[in-house]
Write an enzyme that holds these catalytic residues in place. Structure first.
Site, PDB file in Angstrom:
ATOM      1  N   GLU A   1       2.403  -5.206  -2.841  1.00  0.00           N
ATOM      2  CA  GLU A   1       1.229  -4.346  -2.924  1.00  0.00           C
ATOM      3  C   GLU A   1       0.202  -4.681  -1.841  1.00  0.00           C
ATOM      4  O   GLU A   1      -0.580  -3.831  -1.428  1.00  0.00           O
ATOM      5  CB  GLU A   1       0.578  -4.473  -4.319  1.00  0.00           C
ATOM      6  CG  GLU A   1       0.405  -3.114  -4.965  1.00  0.00           C
ATOM      7  CD  GLU A   1      -0.071  -3.156  -6.402  1.00  0.00           C
ATOM      8  OE1 GLU A   1       0.537  -2.464  -7.215  1.00  0.00           O
ATOM      9  OE2 GLU A   1      -1.042  -3.865  -6.715  1.00  0.00           O
TER      10      GLU A   1
ATOM     11  N   HIS B   1      25.690 -16.269  -8.222  1.00  0.00           N
ATOM     12  CA  HIS B   1      26.850 -15.506  -8.696  1.00  0.00           C
ATOM     13  C   HIS B   1      26.547 -14.014  -8.726  1.00  0.00           C
ATOM     14  O   HIS B   1      27.202 -13.262  -9.445  1.00  0.00           O
ATOM     15  CB  HIS B   1      27.262 -16.003 -10.090  1.00  0.00           C
ATOM     16  CG  HIS B   1      27.543 -17.469 -10.093  1.00  0.00           C
ATOM     17  ND1 HIS B   1      28.794 -17.995  -9.896  1.00  0.00           N
ATOM     18  CD2 HIS B   1      26.701 -18.533 -10.213  1.00  0.00           C
ATOM     19  CE1 HIS B   1      28.720 -19.317  -9.912  1.00  0.00           C
ATOM     20  NE2 HIS B   1      27.462 -19.673 -10.099  1.00  0.00           N
TER      21      HIS B   1
ATOM     22  N   LYS C   1      -0.872   8.042  -9.972  1.00  0.00           N
ATOM     23  CA  LYS C   1      -1.807   7.960 -11.109  1.00  0.00           C
ATOM     24  C   LYS C   1      -2.453   9.314 -11.362  1.00  0.00           C
ATOM     25  O   LYS C   1      -2.547   9.786 -12.489  1.00  0.00           O
ATOM     26  CB  LYS C   1      -2.916   6.942 -10.817  1.00  0.00           C
ATOM     27  CG  LYS C   1      -2.532   5.500 -11.049  1.00  0.00           C
ATOM     28  CD  LYS C   1      -3.767   4.617 -10.930  1.00  0.00           C
ATOM     29  CE  LYS C   1      -3.402   3.157 -10.997  1.00  0.00           C
ATOM     30  NZ  LYS C   1      -4.535   2.272 -10.780  1.00  0.00           N
TER      31      LYS C   1
HETATM   32  O1  PA5 Z   1      -3.132  -5.719  -7.967  1.00  0.00           O
HETATM   33  C1  PA5 Z   1      -3.611  -4.691  -8.397  1.00  0.00           C
HETATM   34  O2  PA5 Z   1      -4.740  -4.295  -8.069  1.00  0.00           O
HETATM   35  C2  PA5 Z   1      -2.854  -3.847  -9.403  1.00  0.00           C
HETATM   36  O3  PA5 Z   1      -1.575  -4.312  -9.595  1.00  0.00           O
HETATM   37  C3  PA5 Z   1      -3.586  -3.847 -10.741  1.00  0.00           C
HETATM   38  O4  PA5 Z   1      -3.665  -5.155 -11.231  1.00  0.00           O
HETATM   39  C4  PA5 Z   1      -2.889  -2.960 -11.767  1.00  0.00           C
HETATM   40  O5  PA5 Z   1      -2.721  -1.665 -11.249  1.00  0.00           O
HETATM   41  C5  PA5 Z   1      -3.693  -2.897 -13.040  1.00  0.00           C
HETATM   42  O6  PA5 Z   1      -4.976  -2.445 -12.771  1.00  0.00           O
HETATM   43  P1  PA5 Z   1      -6.177  -2.681 -13.778  1.00  0.00           P
HETATM   44  O7  PA5 Z   1      -6.395  -4.144 -13.908  1.00  0.00           O
HETATM   45  O8  PA5 Z   1      -7.317  -1.975 -13.158  1.00  0.00           O
HETATM   46  O9  PA5 Z   1      -5.777  -2.078 -15.096  1.00  0.00           O
END
Ligand code: PA5
Length: 462
Positions: free
Chosen positions: A295, A324, A438
């Protein structure tokens, strides 16, 4: 505490795997000016107050005590703690539970859990699992911890509404005693609800994004609920922060790791980064790393707004199991991977393989050794075999798995990824690519203001 995580990179050098696949020391250290510039950028962002994770190891004793005291108080008398959160709001806590209490923690009896509650992470919105999970838990003996930085993530909020209904139907007015919300200090729907309902709350600092938040209450609170030594965890992170203070590649292993991965991707056609611990308890840590890497580094636009479609791909594997499953590919497939092993020098428990049979068999080489020894030898053998096949390997050696070690590992990877992002000239702290999905989901779910997205999908699927 002194047990430092050792970083070993001889397995990527030309001497080990040949000129075609290997890097020279000169090549690696020629990145120093770029690293210096990237470090300056990172420090300028920090100065501006935008990069909070760098300061988390130095969380004050008072804040640590506050988190642990709340965890103690809220979990008193509880059989289970159910964490609702996804991505960065879940993976760090889960990594801590599995590493420091083993992945079998919830299967253990109360005595083996030293009286601490079981700790579940709901994460996915698979209805079958979630229904089964709630069915296993007693509302009057469960603490629900809802974690969301934005306070509005559809997965987490849906689970939260279901859990609220489950609690309220069973507990009525005392529901609020069973909920803790961990979210933005001021903003977001979860914050509003928490204030209105009178939940206990803990703040996620504004300048710490989800995947960099394991050392905030996001990871620390669930950890404290099951008796993990969060002070020691932060001390480990602080030790790594100290070690990585200077931008000098000769002393900063996190920056060195960033450079090696960057060089392999940019110059040697190896965009795949495998993290392969050899103990089950670090598999969730590898999951955490995978999210952090993907990410943070996978971006369409660079920091000048140019379309670049950049980003190496993280893979998590487990030794010896994946010897394996995946190893054949790593040994003989395309030369597109860098493989990092996490080697554990000691095990918290071990068992000797006994000579259980009274007659001779081809297995006679096994008795006398322990499982831990076999595990260590397999890792050594695999590393060597990969080298012989000209595959770059790196090793993080740890003395033992404890909170201090985990603190070092979390900080090491966070810093590596942050710097690597700057080297790629992308913003490692945003995730615009997940936004469209989203919005389309909101449209489908009938959320006000997202009608356009619903229409778009209707047309697409017609
Ligand atoms: O690293 C990030 O920003 C994302 O993976 C968030 O943690 C994830 O989308 C969850 O978001 P939130 O904490 O706003 O619910």
């Amino acid at each position: 505490m002194t047990h430092e995580v050792a970083y070993e990179y001889t397995g990527v050098l030309e001497e080990a795997i040949g000129a075609e696949q290997g890097l020279t020391q000169k090549e690696i250290f020629s990145f120093q000016p770029e690293v210096d510039a990237a470090h300056q950028t990172l420090m300028a962002w920090r100065e501006r107050g935008d990069v909070g994770f760098l300061d988390l190891p130095f969380t004050s004793a008072k804040q640590i005590e506050d988190i642990t005291a709340k965890a103690r108080e809220k979990s008193r008398g509880m059989e289970a703690c159910l964490v609702l959160g996804i991505g960065g709001s879940s993976l760090g806590g889960k990594a801590l539970r599995d590493a420091l209490k083993t992945p079998l923690y919830n299967e253990m009896g109360k005595e083996n859990r030293k009286g601490y509650p079981k700790l579940y992470f709901a994460e996915n919105i698979d209805p079958e699992t979630f229904v089964a999970l709630l069915g296993m838990l007693r509302p009057d003996k469960t603490l629900v911890v809802v974690i969301s930085k934005s306070g509005g993530t559809a997965e987490t909020m849906s689970q939260f509404l279901i859990a609220m209904d489950w609690l309220t139907k069973n507990l009525g007015n005392s529901t609020a005693n069973h909920v803790v919300a961990i979210t933005d200090p001021k903003k977001g729907t979860l914050r509003e609800i928490a204030d209105k309902e009178g939940f206990e709350t803990l703040d996620i600092p504004r300048n710490v994004g989800g995947r960099f938040s394991v050392l905030t209450p996001v990871g620390l609170f669930p950890a404290a609920v099951i008796g993990i030594d969060v002070k020691s965890l932060l001390e480990g992170a602080a030790a790594m922060a100290k070690r990585c203070e200077s931008a000098d590649l000769k002393t900063n292993p996190a920056y060195l790791n960033a450079v090696i991965h960057y060089a392999y991707d940019a110059k040697k056609g190896k965009p795949l980064s495998v993290l392969m611990p050899y103990v089950d308890s670090l598999l969730s840590f590898a999951d955490w790393y995978r999210q952090l890497y993907a990410e943070s580094l996978g971006k369409r636009f660079d920091r000048d707004g140019q379309e670049v479609f950049r980003g190496p791909t993280p893979i998590r594997a487990l030794g010896t199991t994946d010897q394996h499953s995946q190893l054949q590919l790593y040994m003989e497939g395309p030369f597109n991977k860098v493989i990092t092993f996490i080697r554990t020098k000691t095990f918290r428990s071990d068992v000797k393989i006994p000579a259980s049979l009274s007659y001779k068999t081809a297995l006679d080489y096994l008795p006398g050794h322990s499982l831990g020894q076999l595990n260590g030898f397999e890792q050594m053998a695999t590393t060597h075999a990969l080298r012989k096949n000209h595959r770059p390997t790196l090793t993080l050696s740890i003395e033992k798995i404890d909170a201090f070690t985990l603190g070092q590992l979390f900080y090491f990877y966070e810093l590596q990824v942050a710097l690597q992002g700057v080297l790629y000239h992308v913003n490692p702290f945003d995730q615009p690519g997940v936004e469209l999905g989203k919005k389309l989901t909101y449209g489908l779910m009938g959320r006000k203001g997202y009608e356009e997205y619903a229409k778009e999908l209707d047309q697409a699927f017609e």
